[in-house]
Design a protein around this motif. Sequence first.
Motif, PDB file in Angstrom:
ATOM      1  N   HIS A  44       0.848  -1.202   0.000  1.00 21.18           N
ATOM      2  CA  HIS A  44       0.000   0.000   0.000  1.00 21.18           C
ATOM      3  C   HIS A  44       0.875   1.241   0.000  1.00 21.18           C
ATOM      4  N   TYR A  45       0.244   2.417   0.005  1.00 16.43           N
ATOM      5  CA  TYR A  45       0.950   3.673   0.259  1.00 16.43           C
ATOM      6  C   TYR A  45       0.033   4.551   1.101  1.00 16.43           C
ATOM      7  N   GLY A  46       0.635   5.502   1.808  1.00 17.60           N
ATOM      8  CA  GLY A  46      -0.095   6.231   2.836  1.00 17.60           C
ATOM      9  C   GLY A  46      -1.302   6.995   2.354  1.00 17.60           C
ATOM     10  N   ALA A  47      -1.244   7.583   1.150  1.00 14.43           N
ATOM     11  CA  ALA A  47      -2.334   8.427   0.662  1.00 14.43           C
ATOM     12  C   ALA A  47      -3.444   7.646  -0.023  1.00 14.43           C
ATOM     13  N   SER A  48      -3.344   6.323  -0.065  1.00 12.76           N
ATOM     14  CA  SER A  48      -4.346   5.507  -0.755  1.00 12.76           C
ATOM     15  C   SER A  48      -5.609   5.362   0.079  1.00 12.76           C
ATOM     16  N   PRO A  49      -6.759   5.839  -0.415  1.00 15.91           N
ATOM     17  CA  PRO A  49      -7.993   5.730   0.364  1.00 15.91           C
ATOM     18  C   PRO A  49      -8.452   4.291   0.561  1.00 15.91           C
ATOM     19  N   PHE A  50      -8.324   3.439  -0.455  1.00 15.81           N
ATOM     20  CA  PHE A  50      -8.730   2.050  -0.275  1.00 15.81           C
ATOM     21  C   PHE A  50      -7.828   1.341   0.731  1.00 15.81           C
ATOM     22  N   SER A  51      -6.565   1.760   0.806  1.00 19.29           N
ATOM     23  CA  SER A  51      -5.688   1.201   1.827  1.00 19.29           C
ATOM     24  C   SER A  51      -6.136   1.637   3.214  1.00 19.29           C
ATOM     25  N   GLU A  52      -6.618   2.851   3.330  1.00 19.07           N
ATOM     26  CA  GLU A  52      -7.104   3.322   4.632  1.00 19.07           C
ATOM     27  C   GLU A  52      -8.274   2.475   5.112  1.00 19.07           C
ATOM     28  N   LYS A  53      -9.085   2.040   4.201  1.00 19.40           N
ATOM     29  CA  LYS A  53     -10.199   1.140   4.527  1.00 19.40           C
ATOM     30  C   LYS A  53      -9.699  -0.114   5.231  1.00 19.40           C
ATOM     31  N   VAL A  54      -8.616  -0.688   4.731  1.00 21.69           N
ATOM     32  CA  VAL A  54      -8.055  -1.899   5.331  1.00 21.69           C
ATOM     33  C   VAL A  54      -7.296  -1.574   6.607  1.00 21.69           C
ATOM     34  N   ARG A  55      -6.559  -0.470   6.609  1.00 14.94           N
ATOM     35  CA  ARG A  55      -5.792  -0.099   7.797  1.00 14.94           C
ATOM     36  C   ARG A  55      -6.701   0.122   9.000  1.00 14.94           C
ATOM     37  N   HIS A  81     -17.849   2.295  -5.445  1.00 11.96           N
ATOM     38  CA  HIS A  81     -18.010   2.681  -6.838  1.00 11.96           C
ATOM     39  C   HIS A  81     -18.695   4.043  -6.990  1.00 11.96           C
ATOM     40  N   GLN A  82     -19.920   4.177  -6.574  1.00 11.16           N
ATOM     41  CA  GLN A  82     -20.629   5.436  -6.765  1.00 11.16           C
ATOM     42  C   GLN A  82     -20.089   6.540  -5.858  1.00 11.16           C
ATOM     43  N   LEU A  83     -20.025   6.280  -4.584  1.00  4.89           N
ATOM     44  CA  LEU A  83     -19.566   7.299  -3.638  1.00  4.89           C
ATOM     45  C   LEU A  83     -18.103   7.656  -3.875  1.00  4.89           C
ATOM     46  N   PHE A  84     -17.273   6.664  -4.121  1.00  6.13           N
ATOM     47  CA  PHE A  84     -15.853   6.926  -4.297  1.00  6.13           C
ATOM     48  C   PHE A  84     -15.591   7.800  -5.522  1.00  6.13           C
ATOM     49  N   GLY A  85     -16.342   7.596  -6.591  1.00  3.46           N
ATOM     50  CA  GLY A  85     -16.153   8.429  -7.779  1.00  3.46           C
ATOM     51  C   GLY A  85     -16.360   9.901  -7.489  1.00  3.46           C
ATOM     52  N   ALA A  86     -17.387  10.205  -6.697  1.00  2.00           N
ATOM     53  CA  ALA A  86     -17.629  11.595  -6.328  1.00  2.00           C
ATOM     54  C   ALA A  86     -16.535  12.115  -5.406  1.00  2.00           C
ATOM     55  N   ALA A  87     -16.094  11.290  -4.463  1.00  2.00           N
ATOM     56  CA  ALA A  87     -15.047  11.706  -3.532  1.00  2.00           C
ATOM     57  C   ALA A  87     -13.741  12.004  -4.262  1.00  2.00           C
ATOM     58  N   LEU A 125     -16.505   0.889   7.101  1.00  2.00           N
ATOM     59  CA  LEU A 125     -15.175   1.004   6.515  1.00  2.00           C
ATOM     60  C   LEU A 125     -15.244   1.580   5.100  1.00  2.00           C
ATOM     61  N   ALA A 126     -16.195   1.101   4.310  1.00  2.00           N
ATOM     62  CA  ALA A 126     -16.281   1.515   2.914  1.00  2.00           C
ATOM     63  C   ALA A 126     -16.705   2.972   2.781  1.00  2.00           C
ATOM     64  N   VAL A 127     -17.665   3.400   3.587  1.00  2.00           N
ATOM     65  CA  VAL A 127     -18.064   4.804   3.535  1.00  2.00           C
ATOM     66  C   VAL A 127     -16.953   5.686   4.100  1.00  2.00           C
ATOM     67  N   TYR A 128     -16.318   5.215   5.163  1.00  2.00           N
ATOM     68  CA  TYR A 128     -15.299   6.046   5.814  1.00  2.00           C
ATOM     69  C   TYR A 128     -14.125   6.358   4.888  1.00  2.00           C
ATOM     70  N   VAL A 132     -14.960   9.339   2.875  1.00  2.00           N
ATOM     71  CA  VAL A 132     -14.982  10.546   3.703  1.00  2.00           C
ATOM     72  C   VAL A 132     -13.556  10.938   4.067  1.00  2.00           C
ATOM     73  N   TRP A 133     -12.726   9.961   4.422  1.00  2.00           N
ATOM     74  CA  TRP A 133     -11.324  10.213   4.787  1.00  2.00           C
ATOM     75  C   TRP A 133     -10.584  10.912   3.657  1.00  2.00           C
ATOM     76  N   PHE A 134     -10.805  10.478   2.428  1.00  2.00           N
ATOM     77  CA  PHE A 134     -10.103  11.055   1.290  1.00  2.00           C
ATOM     78  C   PHE A 134     -10.433  12.539   1.141  1.00  2.00           C
ATOM     79  N   VAL A 135     -11.686  12.880   1.340  1.00  2.00           N
ATOM     80  CA  VAL A 135     -12.119  14.272   1.190  1.00  2.00           C
ATOM     81  C   VAL A 135     -11.752  15.101   2.418  1.00  2.00           C
TER      82      VAL A 135
END
Length: 306
Positions: free
Chosen positions: A8-19, A100-106, A178-181, A184-187
């Motif tokens: 992973h890398y620190g700025a990755s939002p999908f990685s934050e989901k797992v972290r 998919h839908q929410l992440f695209g907007a974020a 986790l998925a919604v967060y 939100v974390w990215f934004v």
Amino acid sequence: MTGIILHHYGASPFSEKVRIAFGIKGLAWHSVTIPPAMPKPDLLPLTGGYRKTPVMQIGADVYCDTQIILREIERRHPAPGLFPGLARGLAEGTAFWADHQLFGAAVAVAFGIMGEHMPDAFLEDRSKFSGRPIDRTKLKLQAAVMTGTLRAHLGWIEQALADGRVFLYGDAPSLADLAVYHCVWFVRERAKSDALADYAKLNAWADRMKGFGHGEKIDLTSAAALQIARESEPAPVSGGVAANALGLSAGSRVTVTPDDTGRDPVTGELVALDAQSVTLRRDSPETGVVHVHFPRAGFVLVPAKA
């Protein structure tokens, strides 16, 4: 070593989901930092070409996409659980919507804020990744347009939390949280946007999610991770290959490709298939024999071309 390795890398939002899942479960895990953009010379031998972030490795088993990563973490470390009782299917469905839908907007909102600071090479990589050109001059306008979409989607979460619930499906966090967060974390955390500042319930919930932390992170080099794969054997598979409309059987040569972005096909020998997952056997000099696991939803499975 057969513990969890997260590429992973620190700025990755999908990685934050797992972290955050690691934090909820109080897990120790090994961290391999990978480049945010191509090339990824020590990752692709593990995955067979899949380039998305994150990837989880346990010995010679490689898990691509957070759907299947989190299912495997849950299987190995079931308490505290991420799939609450009868709401399991709802949590999975909510997560798929968020991914998919929410992440695209974020992404659109975050890129509009951070885009002027992003290197040209990174934006070029993301253009190839998404399959469409990214014009730096239009990022702010796109962000303004998509802010309304983001607020509409997250307005549903604000309304859901208005009844006093602590998390989306009750008193404990689930896959849905986790998925919604991570969106939100990215934004909120990465882009430092105030687009959601007036959503009081959402922000209080996000603070609770952030508070779980990341568990115990142990740094590991990518070379060490490849060595672990070479010195390990994939875990035995169960269930075999279920009956399927394509007529595939164990040993069939197949390709698996994401259906949205990063559409780089992975080719291998089919070893397991059911309604939710597909497993390929691959062999390379860098890794030896590995099993690469994908979810079914969001991926296209077809016979490999001769």
